[in-house]
Enzyme design. Structure first.
Site, PDB file in Angstrom:
ATOM      1  N   PRO A   2       0.822  -1.210   0.000  1.00  0.00           N
ATOM      2  CA  PRO A   2       0.000   0.000   0.000  1.00  0.00           C
ATOM      3  C   PRO A   2       0.858   1.264   0.000  1.00  0.00           C
ATOM      4  O   PRO A   2       1.895   1.322   0.666  1.00  0.00           O
ATOM      5  CB  PRO A   2      -0.800  -0.122   1.302  1.00  0.00           C
ATOM      6  CG  PRO A   2      -0.800  -1.578   1.607  1.00  0.00           C
ATOM      7  CD  PRO A   2       0.511  -2.097   1.130  1.00  0.00           C
ATOM      8  N   GLU A   3       0.425   2.264  -0.753  1.00  0.00           N
ATOM      9  CA  GLU A   3       1.166   3.523  -0.797  1.00  0.00           C
ATOM     10  C   GLU A   3       0.582   4.495   0.229  1.00  0.00           C
ATOM     11  O   GLU A   3      -0.398   4.203   0.903  1.00  0.00           O
ATOM     12  CB  GLU A   3       1.149   4.075  -2.220  1.00  0.00           C
ATOM     13  CG  GLU A   3       1.715   3.049  -3.199  1.00  0.00           C
ATOM     14  CD  GLU A   3       2.210   3.623  -4.513  1.00  0.00           C
ATOM     15  OE1 GLU A   3       2.534   4.821  -4.584  1.00  0.00           O
ATOM     16  OE2 GLU A   3       2.297   2.847  -5.485  1.00  0.00           O
ATOM     17  N   LYS A  51       4.341   5.454   4.832  1.00  0.00           N
ATOM     18  CA  LYS A  51       3.684   4.157   4.837  1.00  0.00           C
ATOM     19  C   LYS A  51       3.538   3.594   6.249  1.00  0.00           C
ATOM     20  O   LYS A  51       3.310   2.395   6.421  1.00  0.00           O
ATOM     21  CB  LYS A  51       4.463   3.182   3.960  1.00  0.00           C
ATOM     22  CG  LYS A  51       4.528   3.615   2.490  1.00  0.00           C
ATOM     23  CD  LYS A  51       5.292   2.612   1.651  1.00  0.00           C
ATOM     24  CE  LYS A  51       5.369   3.075   0.198  1.00  0.00           C
ATOM     25  NZ  LYS A  51       6.069   2.088  -0.653  1.00  0.00           N
ATOM     26  N   ARG A 120      13.836   9.366  10.335  1.00  0.00           N
ATOM     27  CA  ARG A 120      14.541   8.749   9.219  1.00  0.00           C
ATOM     28  C   ARG A 120      13.736   8.752   7.918  1.00  0.00           C
ATOM     29  O   ARG A 120      14.194   8.242   6.895  1.00  0.00           O
ATOM     30  CB  ARG A 120      14.962   7.321   9.583  1.00  0.00           C
ATOM     31  CG  ARG A 120      13.843   6.336   9.795  1.00  0.00           C
ATOM     32  CD  ARG A 120      14.425   4.933  10.013  1.00  0.00           C
ATOM     33  NE  ARG A 120      13.400   3.916  10.147  1.00  0.00           N
ATOM     34  CZ  ARG A 120      13.083   3.315  11.283  1.00  0.00           C
ATOM     35  NH1 ARG A 120      13.718   3.647  12.396  1.00  0.00           N
ATOM     36  NH2 ARG A 120      12.146   2.380  11.316  1.00  0.00           N
ATOM     37  N   ASN A 161       5.445   2.385  -6.020  1.00  0.00           N
ATOM     38  CA  ASN A 161       5.700   2.106  -7.431  1.00  0.00           C
ATOM     39  C   ASN A 161       4.738   2.816  -8.373  1.00  0.00           C
ATOM     40  O   ASN A 161       5.122   3.261  -9.455  1.00  0.00           O
ATOM     41  CB  ASN A 161       5.617   0.594  -7.662  1.00  0.00           C
ATOM     42  CG  ASN A 161       6.653   0.117  -8.662  1.00  0.00           C
ATOM     43  OD1 ASN A 161       7.449   0.897  -9.163  1.00  0.00           O
ATOM     44  ND2 ASN A 161       6.632  -1.162  -8.958  1.00  0.00           N
ATOM     45  N   ARG A 257      12.261  -3.829  -8.203  1.00  0.00           N
ATOM     46  CA  ARG A 257      10.880  -3.374  -8.407  1.00  0.00           C
ATOM     47  C   ARG A 257      10.636  -3.106  -9.884  1.00  0.00           C
ATOM     48  O   ARG A 257      11.552  -2.745 -10.634  1.00  0.00           O
ATOM     49  CB  ARG A 257      10.605  -2.094  -7.602  1.00  0.00           C
ATOM     50  CG  ARG A 257      10.806  -2.232  -6.109  1.00  0.00           C
ATOM     51  CD  ARG A 257       9.858  -3.243  -5.471  1.00  0.00           C
ATOM     52  NE  ARG A 257       8.469  -2.869  -5.638  1.00  0.00           N
ATOM     53  CZ  ARG A 257       7.811  -2.042  -4.826  1.00  0.00           C
ATOM     54  NH1 ARG A 257       8.437  -1.490  -3.786  1.00  0.00           N
ATOM     55  NH2 ARG A 257       6.545  -1.759  -5.017  1.00  0.00           N
TER      56      ARG A 257
END
Length: 268
Positions: A2-3, A51, A120, A161, A257
């Protein structure tokens, strides 16, 4: 995976359904061993960063969830039903309940540990506190391709992606262009576009990136059929004609990817 828009959508849903009241938290599967520490506590706030999803509790810390490739939440109204499958965490509130299955992370963290995760991460286009200039500082000093940089969560948080491929297409940028070749004006335009696209994703629950003139009913083409939903230009359209110029969409692997682009609309 999931984005970012999915996590922000979940955070809004959980904020609306569970925040402000004591909630019941259990781990039917037994793997979330800290469930008892937050069981019966007031859920103060649900928020997303990239995310990552955080459930902040009154005095017990924060539950951190990263869905990873297979994690899912299922939501329902009361009454509660018996668990089905491997339920890592069950949350029950005043009117609803939700089950979490298959996440990469489901853990109880201290405020300092939450801050360390956020520190981060790069700026999140869906957060009001985002500072896109921080991302550009990383991008403009790197020889790494923009395609790789946009997927680096320490550069931009929440982009996956689909948004990566579609953003580069919409701005006519070759995926392998080095970050240091991107100028500040173009990055500002890309960031604004990314904010718009991802906010739309939060509202509708899917990723749509095509302009009105390229929608199926306007072009006389069949709607896209894909489990990700939404209308897109290049993502998972390998070999199909570009919606703008008709050139077959290209594909290759980059850092494990799938990468998609139009060789004509995104020239080297």
């Amino acid at each position: 995976m999931p984005e970012g828009h999915t996590l922000h959508r979940l955070a809004r849903l959980h904020q609306r359904q569970y925040a402000g009241v004591p909630v019941e938290v259990t781990s039917p599967q037994g793997k979330f061993t800290d469930a008892s520490a937050v069981d019966g506590q007031v859920l103060v706030k649900a928020e997303a960063y990239g995310k990552h999803l955080f459930h902040h509790y009154d005095s017990a810390g924060s539950v951190h969830v990263h869905l990873g490739l297979y994690g899912t939440f299922t939501e329902a109204k009361l009454p509660v039903l018996p668990p089905v499958g491997q339920v890592r965490m069950r949350l029950v509130g005043g009117t609803h309940w939700t089950d979490l299955r298959g996440p990469t992370r489901c853990e109880l963290l201290t405020p300092d540990q939450v801050d360390a995760i956020k520190a981060r991460l790069g700026p999140d286009p869906l957060r009001r506190d985002a500072k896109p200039e921080q991302a550009f500082e990383r991008i403009s000093s790197s020889r790494t391709s923009l395609a790789a940089l946009l997927m680096d969560q320490s550069v931009v948080a929440g982009v996956g992606n689909v948004y990566r491929a579609e953003l580069l297409f919409r701005h006519g940028i070759a995926p392998m262009l080095p970050g240091r070749s991107l100028d500040a004006v173009r990055w500002k335009e890309m960031w604004a576009d990314l904010v718009t696209l991802m906010r739309h994703g939060v509202r509708v629950g899917r990723i749509d990136t095509v302009a009105d003139e390229h929608l199926p009913h306007v072009m006389g083409r069949a709607p896209r059929e894909d489990r990700h939903g939404g209308e897109v230009y290049v993502y998972r359209r390998t070999g199909q004609p570009c919606l703008v110029c008709g050139t077959p969409v290209a594909h290759k692997e980059l850092a494990g990817r799938n990468l998609y682009w139009c060789p004509v609309c995104q020239p080297e």
